[in-house]
Design a protein around this motif. Sequence first.
Motif, PDB file in Angstrom:
ATOM      1  N   VAL A  63       0.838  -1.205   0.000  1.00  0.00           N
ATOM      2  CA  VAL A  63       0.000   0.000   0.000  1.00  0.00           C
ATOM      3  C   VAL A  63       0.868   1.249   0.000  1.00  0.00           C
ATOM      4  CG1 VAL A  63      -1.639   1.326   1.397  1.00  0.00           C
ATOM      5  CG2 VAL A  63      -2.006  -1.108   1.032  1.00  0.00           C
ATOM      6  N   SER A  64       1.970   1.212   0.746  1.00  0.00           N
ATOM      7  CA  SER A  64       2.829   2.405   0.805  1.00  0.00           C
ATOM      8  C   SER A  64       3.496   2.690  -0.542  1.00  0.00           C
ATOM      9  CB  SER A  64       3.876   2.271   1.912  1.00  0.00           C
ATOM     10  OG  SER A  64       4.821   1.278   1.588  1.00  0.00           O
ATOM     11  N   ILE A  65       3.677   1.675  -1.363  1.00  0.00           N
ATOM     12  CA  ILE A  65       4.252   1.894  -2.699  1.00  0.00           C
ATOM     13  C   ILE A  65       3.343   2.811  -3.520  1.00  0.00           C
ATOM     14  CG2 ILE A  65       4.759   0.761  -4.910  1.00  0.00           C
ATOM     15  CD1 ILE A  65       5.879  -1.572  -3.242  1.00  0.00           C
ATOM     16  N   PHE A  66       2.043   2.655  -3.339  1.00  0.00           N
ATOM     17  CA  PHE A  66       1.091   3.493  -4.078  1.00  0.00           C
ATOM     18  C   PHE A  66       1.005   4.901  -3.498  1.00  0.00           C
ATOM     19  CE2 PHE A  66      -0.459  -0.824  -4.974  1.00  0.00           C
ATOM     20  CZ  PHE A  66      -0.383  -0.785  -6.363  1.00  0.00           C
ATOM     21  N   ALA A  67       1.637   5.136  -2.353  1.00  0.00           N
ATOM     22  CA  ALA A  67       1.595   6.451  -1.723  1.00  0.00           C
ATOM     23  C   ALA A  67       2.939   7.179  -1.826  1.00  0.00           C
ATOM     24  CB  ALA A  67       1.192   6.302  -0.259  1.00  0.00           C
ATOM     25  N   ILE A  68       3.794   6.762  -2.743  1.00  0.00           N
ATOM     26  CA  ILE A  68       5.095   7.419  -2.896  1.00  0.00           C
ATOM     27  C   ILE A  68       4.871   8.891  -3.218  1.00  0.00           C
ATOM     28  CG2 ILE A  68       7.179   7.572  -4.327  1.00  0.00           C
ATOM     29  CD1 ILE A  68       7.082   4.551  -4.624  1.00  0.00           C
ATOM     30  N   GLY A  69       5.530   9.746  -2.454  1.00  0.00           N
ATOM     31  CA  GLY A  69       5.418  11.188  -2.658  1.00  0.00           C
ATOM     32  C   GLY A  69       4.216  11.808  -1.978  1.00  0.00           C
ATOM     33  N   LYS A  70       3.394  11.013  -1.318  1.00  0.00           N
ATOM     34  CA  LYS A  70       2.198  11.538  -0.641  1.00  0.00           C
ATOM     35  C   LYS A  70       2.399  11.479   0.864  1.00  0.00           C
ATOM     36  CE  LYS A  70      -0.829   9.972  -4.328  1.00  0.00           C
ATOM     37  NZ  LYS A  70      -1.797   8.971  -4.716  1.00  0.00           N
ATOM     38  N   GLU A  71       1.504  12.161   1.556  1.00  0.00           N
ATOM     39  CA  GLU A  71       1.562  12.172   3.011  1.00  0.00           C
ATOM     40  C   GLU A  71       1.332  10.753   3.546  1.00  0.00           C
ATOM     41  OE1 GLU A  71      -0.685  14.255   6.788  1.00  0.00           O
ATOM     42  OE2 GLU A  71      -0.981  15.061   4.791  1.00  0.00           O
ATOM     43  N   GLY A  72       2.114  10.341   4.516  1.00  0.00           N
ATOM     44  CA  GLY A  72       1.977   9.030   5.125  1.00  0.00           C
ATOM     45  C   GLY A  72       2.817   7.943   4.478  1.00  0.00           C
ATOM     46  N   PHE A  73       3.566   8.282   3.427  1.00  0.00           N
ATOM     47  CA  PHE A  73       4.382   7.268   2.748  1.00  0.00           C
ATOM     48  C   PHE A  73       5.414   6.675   3.692  1.00  0.00           C
ATOM     49  CE2 PHE A  73       8.533   6.559   0.683  1.00  0.00           C
ATOM     50  CZ  PHE A  73       8.230   5.384   0.020  1.00  0.00           C
ATOM     51  N   TRP A  74       6.196   7.542   4.349  1.00  0.00           N
ATOM     52  CA  TRP A  74       7.273   7.040   5.202  1.00  0.00           C
ATOM     53  C   TRP A  74       6.734   6.295   6.418  1.00  0.00           C
ATOM     54  CZ3 TRP A  74      11.725   6.406   3.176  1.00  0.00           C
ATOM     55  CH2 TRP A  74      12.152   7.246   2.144  1.00  0.00           C
ATOM     56  N   THR A  75       5.627   6.770   6.956  1.00  0.00           N
ATOM     57  CA  THR A  75       5.020   6.081   8.098  1.00  0.00           C
ATOM     58  C   THR A  75       4.553   4.688   7.697  1.00  0.00           C
ATOM     59  OG1 THR A  75       4.262   8.214   8.926  1.00  0.00           O
ATOM     60  CG2 THR A  75       3.242   6.262   9.870  1.00  0.00           C
ATOM     61  N   GLY A  76       3.875   4.599   6.564  1.00  0.00           N
ATOM     62  CA  GLY A  76       3.413   3.295   6.078  1.00  0.00           C
ATOM     63  C   GLY A  76       4.555   2.364   5.742  1.00  0.00           C
ATOM     64  N   LEU A  77       5.597   2.912   5.141  1.00  0.00           N
ATOM     65  CA  LEU A  77       6.762   2.107   4.778  1.00  0.00           C
ATOM     66  C   LEU A  77       7.460   1.572   6.035  1.00  0.00           C
ATOM     67  CD1 LEU A  77       8.421   1.248   2.247  1.00  0.00           C
ATOM     68  CD2 LEU A  77       9.906   3.192   2.747  1.00  0.00           C
ATOM     69  N   LEU A  78       7.643   2.441   7.018  1.00  0.00           N
ATOM     70  CA  LEU A  78       8.297   2.041   8.266  1.00  0.00           C
ATOM     71  C   LEU A  78       7.451   1.006   9.017  1.00  0.00           C
ATOM     72  CD1 LEU A  78      10.654   2.434  10.232  1.00  0.00           C
ATOM     73  CD2 LEU A  78       9.360   4.294  11.264  1.00  0.00           C
ATOM     74  N   ALA A  79       6.151   1.272   9.136  1.00  0.00           N
ATOM     75  CA  ALA A  79       5.272   0.337   9.845  1.00  0.00           C
ATOM     76  C   ALA A  79       5.215  -1.008   9.126  1.00  0.00           C
ATOM     77  CB  ALA A  79       3.870   0.926   9.972  1.00  0.00           C
ATOM     78  N   GLY A  80       5.107  -0.968   7.809  1.00  0.00           N
ATOM     79  CA  GLY A  80       5.076  -2.216   7.038  1.00  0.00           C
ATOM     80  C   GLY A  80       6.361  -3.005   7.172  1.00  0.00           C
ATOM     81  N   GLY A  81       7.491  -2.301   7.125  1.00  0.00           N
ATOM     82  CA  GLY A  81       8.784  -2.971   7.283  1.00  0.00           C
ATOM     83  C   GLY A  81       8.933  -3.605   8.658  1.00  0.00           C
ATOM     84  N   MET A  82       8.520  -2.866   9.690  1.00  0.00           N
ATOM     85  CA  MET A  82       8.638  -3.401  11.053  1.00  0.00           C
ATOM     86  C   MET A  82       7.722  -4.598  11.260  1.00  0.00           C
ATOM     87  SD  MET A  82       9.065   0.140  13.215  1.00  0.00           S
ATOM     88  CE  MET A  82       9.002  -0.656  14.792  1.00  0.00           C
ATOM     89  N   LEU A  83       6.490  -4.525  10.754  1.00  0.00           N
ATOM     90  CA  LEU A  83       5.573  -5.658  10.881  1.00  0.00           C
ATOM     91  C   LEU A  83       6.079  -6.877  10.119  1.00  0.00           C
ATOM     92  CD1 LEU A  83       1.973  -4.165  10.689  1.00  0.00           C
ATOM     93  CD2 LEU A  83       2.891  -5.633  12.472  1.00  0.00           C
ATOM     94  N   THR A  84       6.647  -6.644   8.946  1.00  0.00           N
ATOM     95  CA  THR A  84       7.184  -7.754   8.155  1.00  0.00           C
ATOM     96  C   THR A  84       8.324  -8.437   8.895  1.00  0.00           C
ATOM     97  OG1 THR A  84       6.541  -6.639   6.107  1.00  0.00           O
ATOM     98  CG2 THR A  84       8.195  -8.378   5.928  1.00  0.00           C
ATOM     99  N   VAL A  85       9.239  -7.658   9.440  1.00  0.00           N
ATOM    100  CA  VAL A  85      10.368  -8.229  10.181  1.00  0.00           C
ATOM    101  C   VAL A  85       9.871  -8.957  11.431  1.00  0.00           C
ATOM    102  CG1 VAL A  85      12.433  -7.647  11.515  1.00  0.00           C
ATOM    103  CG2 VAL A  85      12.054  -6.593   9.280  1.00  0.00           C
ATOM    104  N   LEU A  86       8.938  -8.338  12.163  1.00  0.00           N
ATOM    105  CA  LEU A  86       8.387  -8.980  13.356  1.00  0.00           C
ATOM    106  C   LEU A  86       7.729 -10.305  12.998  1.00  0.00           C
ATOM    107  CD1 LEU A  86       7.602  -8.878  16.385  1.00  0.00           C
ATOM    108  CD2 LEU A  86       5.502  -7.733  15.657  1.00  0.00           C
ATOM    109  N   GLY A  87       6.936 -10.315  11.940  1.00  0.00           N
ATOM    110  CA  GLY A  87       6.277 -11.544  11.514  1.00  0.00           C
ATOM    111  C   GLY A  87       7.266 -12.621  11.119  1.00  0.00           C
TER     112      GLY A  87
END
Length: 186
Positions: A63-87
Amino acid sequence: MTDVTAPSGPAFAMKRTKGDIVLGALLVLSAIIILGHVVLATAVSVLFIGWTALISGIVALAVSIFAIGKEGFWTGLLAGGMLTVLGLVMVRNPGLAALSLTIVAGATFLASGVARLSAAMHDKEARAALLLGGGVSTLLGLMILFNLFSATLGLLGVMLGVQVLAEGLSMMLAGRLRAVHEPAAA
Protein backbone atom coordinates in the motif's frame (compact mmCIF):
# COMPACT_ATOMS: atom_id res chain seq x y z
CA MET A 1 -32.22 -6.33 29.48
CA THR A 2 -29.98 -3.30 29.90
CA ASP A 3 -30.65 -0.26 27.71
CA VAL A 4 -27.85 1.92 26.47
CA THR A 5 -28.67 5.01 24.43
CA ALA A 6 -26.13 6.89 22.38
CA PRO A 7 -26.49 10.72 22.50
CA SER A 8 -27.50 11.01 18.85
CA GLY A 9 -28.09 7.50 17.64
CA PRO A 10 -30.17 4.38 18.04
CA ALA A 11 -30.78 2.70 21.36
CA PHE A 12 -28.89 -0.50 22.14
CA ALA A 13 -29.76 -3.30 24.53
CA MET A 14 -28.12 -6.49 25.73
CA LYS A 15 -30.24 -9.29 24.35
CA ARG A 16 -29.65 -13.04 24.48
CA THR A 17 -30.90 -15.27 21.71
CA LYS A 18 -30.77 -19.03 21.18
CA GLY A 19 -27.90 -18.42 18.76
CA ASP A 20 -25.96 -16.65 21.51
CA ILE A 21 -26.44 -19.60 23.83
CA VAL A 22 -25.26 -22.06 21.15
CA LEU A 23 -22.27 -19.89 20.23
CA GLY A 24 -21.43 -19.39 23.91
CA ALA A 25 -21.58 -23.14 24.51
CA LEU A 26 -19.26 -23.73 21.54
CA LEU A 27 -16.84 -21.16 22.96
CA VAL A 28 -16.92 -22.86 26.38
CA LEU A 29 -16.25 -26.22 24.71
CA SER A 30 -13.38 -24.65 22.75
CA ALA A 31 -11.98 -23.17 25.96
CA ILE A 32 -11.99 -26.58 27.62
CA ILE A 33 -10.08 -28.03 24.66
CA ILE A 34 -7.61 -25.10 24.69
CA LEU A 35 -7.03 -25.42 28.45
CA GLY A 36 -6.45 -29.16 27.98
CA HIS A 37 -3.70 -28.47 25.42
CA VAL A 38 -2.08 -25.20 26.54
CA VAL A 39 1.34 -25.91 25.02
CA LEU A 40 -0.21 -26.56 21.60
CA ALA A 41 -2.46 -23.49 22.02
CA THR A 42 0.60 -21.38 22.83
CA ALA A 43 2.41 -22.59 19.72
CA VAL A 44 -0.61 -22.06 17.48
CA SER A 45 -1.29 -18.57 18.88
CA VAL A 46 2.35 -17.50 18.41
CA LEU A 47 2.33 -18.75 14.81
CA PHE A 48 -1.03 -17.09 14.19
CA ILE A 49 0.26 -13.76 15.50
CA GLY A 50 3.45 -14.16 13.47
CA TRP A 51 1.66 -14.93 10.20
CA THR A 52 -0.81 -12.10 10.82
CA ALA A 53 2.04 -9.64 11.39
CA LEU A 54 3.91 -10.90 8.32
CA ILE A 55 0.91 -10.65 5.99
CA SER A 56 -0.10 -7.26 7.45
CA GLY A 57 3.43 -5.97 6.98
CA ILE A 58 3.58 -7.09 3.36
CA VAL A 59 0.19 -5.49 2.66
CA ALA A 60 1.30 -2.26 4.36
CA LEU A 61 4.47 -2.21 2.25
CA ALA A 62 2.45 -2.76 -0.92
CA VAL A 63 0.00 0.00 0.00
CA SER A 64 2.83 2.40 0.80
CA ILE A 65 4.25 1.89 -2.70
CA PHE A 66 1.09 3.49 -4.08
CA ALA A 67 1.59 6.45 -1.72
CA ILE A 68 5.10 7.42 -2.90
CA GLY A 69 5.42 11.19 -2.66
CA LYS A 70 2.20 11.54 -0.64
CA GLU A 71 1.56 12.17 3.01
CA GLY A 72 1.98 9.03 5.12
CA PHE A 73 4.38 7.27 2.75
CA TRP A 74 7.27 7.04 5.20
CA THR A 75 5.02 6.08 8.10
CA GLY A 76 3.41 3.30 6.08
CA LEU A 77 6.76 2.11 4.78
CA LEU A 78 8.30 2.04 8.27
CA ALA A 79 5.27 0.34 9.85
CA GLY A 80 5.08 -2.22 7.04
CA GLY A 81 8.78 -2.97 7.28
CA MET A 82 8.64 -3.40 11.05
CA LEU A 83 5.57 -5.66 10.88
CA THR A 84 7.18 -7.75 8.15
CA VAL A 85 10.37 -8.23 10.18
CA LEU A 86 8.39 -8.98 13.36
CA GLY A 87 6.28 -11.54 11.51
CA LEU A 88 9.33 -13.22 9.98
CA VAL A 89 11.05 -13.47 13.36
CA MET A 90 7.93 -14.91 15.00
CA VAL A 91 7.29 -17.46 12.26
CA ARG A 92 10.94 -18.56 12.04
CA ASN A 93 11.50 -18.65 15.85
CA PRO A 94 8.19 -19.43 17.58
CA GLY A 95 9.94 -20.45 20.82
CA LEU A 96 11.76 -17.13 21.04
CA ALA A 97 8.54 -15.30 20.17
CA ALA A 98 6.66 -17.15 22.93
CA LEU A 99 9.44 -16.27 25.39
CA SER A 100 9.30 -12.61 24.36
CA LEU A 101 5.52 -12.46 24.68
CA THR A 102 5.74 -14.15 28.08
CA ILE A 103 8.24 -11.53 29.29
CA VAL A 104 5.93 -8.77 28.06
CA ALA A 105 2.93 -10.38 29.80
CA GLY A 106 4.84 -10.83 33.06
CA ALA A 107 6.16 -7.27 32.98
CA THR A 108 2.67 -5.95 32.23
CA PHE A 109 1.13 -7.85 35.16
CA LEU A 110 3.93 -6.64 37.44
CA ALA A 111 3.73 -3.00 36.34
CA SER A 112 -0.06 -2.82 36.56
CA GLY A 113 0.02 -4.49 39.96
CA VAL A 114 2.57 -2.04 41.36
CA ALA A 115 0.60 0.86 39.88
CA ARG A 116 -2.61 -0.36 41.56
CA LEU A 117 -0.83 -0.87 44.88
CA SER A 118 0.53 2.66 44.62
CA ALA A 119 -2.90 4.03 43.74
CA ALA A 120 -4.36 2.24 46.78
CA MET A 121 -2.27 4.43 49.05
CA HIS A 122 -3.97 7.55 47.68
CA ASP A 123 -7.57 6.42 47.12
CA LYS A 124 -9.32 5.57 50.38
CA GLU A 125 -12.67 4.69 48.77
CA ALA A 126 -11.29 2.04 46.39
CA ARG A 127 -8.41 0.92 48.58
CA ALA A 128 -9.63 -2.64 49.16
CA ALA A 129 -10.30 -3.32 45.47
CA LEU A 130 -7.00 -1.74 44.42
CA LEU A 131 -5.04 -3.71 47.03
CA LEU A 132 -6.68 -6.97 45.96
CA GLY A 133 -6.26 -6.36 42.22
CA GLY A 134 -2.76 -4.96 42.66
CA GLY A 135 -1.68 -7.81 44.88
CA VAL A 136 -2.96 -10.45 42.45
CA SER A 137 -1.40 -8.72 39.42
CA THR A 138 1.93 -8.25 41.19
CA LEU A 139 1.95 -11.87 42.33
CA LEU A 140 1.11 -13.10 38.81
CA GLY A 141 3.83 -10.93 37.30
CA LEU A 142 6.45 -12.20 39.75
CA MET A 143 5.37 -15.82 39.26
CA ILE A 144 5.67 -15.47 35.49
CA LEU A 145 9.01 -13.66 35.55
CA PHE A 146 10.63 -15.97 38.12
CA ASN A 147 9.41 -19.11 36.31
CA LEU A 148 10.00 -17.75 32.84
CA PHE A 149 10.88 -20.89 30.95
CA SER A 150 8.08 -23.04 32.35
CA ALA A 151 5.63 -20.16 31.92
CA THR A 152 6.68 -19.74 28.27
CA LEU A 153 5.31 -23.17 27.37
CA GLY A 154 1.81 -22.58 28.61
CA LEU A 155 1.07 -19.00 29.63
CA LEU A 156 -0.29 -17.80 26.30
CA GLY A 157 -2.40 -20.94 25.96
CA VAL A 158 -3.83 -20.51 29.47
CA MET A 159 -4.56 -16.82 28.85
CA LEU A 160 -6.26 -17.68 25.55
CA GLY A 161 -8.30 -20.45 27.17
CA VAL A 162 -9.44 -18.27 30.05
CA GLN A 163 -10.40 -15.46 27.66
CA VAL A 164 -12.39 -17.80 25.40
CA LEU A 165 -14.09 -19.30 28.48
CA ALA A 166 -15.04 -15.85 29.80
CA GLU A 167 -16.38 -14.81 26.38
CA GLY A 168 -18.44 -17.98 26.09
CA LEU A 169 -19.92 -17.70 29.58
CA SER A 170 -20.74 -14.01 29.17
CA MET A 171 -22.39 -14.67 25.80
CA MET A 172 -24.48 -17.47 27.30
CA LEU A 173 -25.48 -15.35 30.31
CA ALA A 174 -25.97 -11.88 28.82
CA GLY A 175 -26.04 -12.20 25.05
CA ARG A 176 -24.73 -9.46 22.81
CA LEU A 177 -25.39 -5.75 22.39
CA ARG A 178 -27.98 -5.19 19.68
CA ALA A 179 -29.76 -2.16 18.21
CA VAL A 180 -33.30 -1.71 19.53
CA HIS A 181 -35.86 -0.63 16.97
CA GLU A 182 -38.19 1.87 18.57
CA PRO A 183 -41.60 2.58 17.05
CA ALA A 184 -41.97 5.94 15.32
CA ALA A 185 -43.51 8.69 17.46
CA ALA A 186 -47.00 9.71 16.36
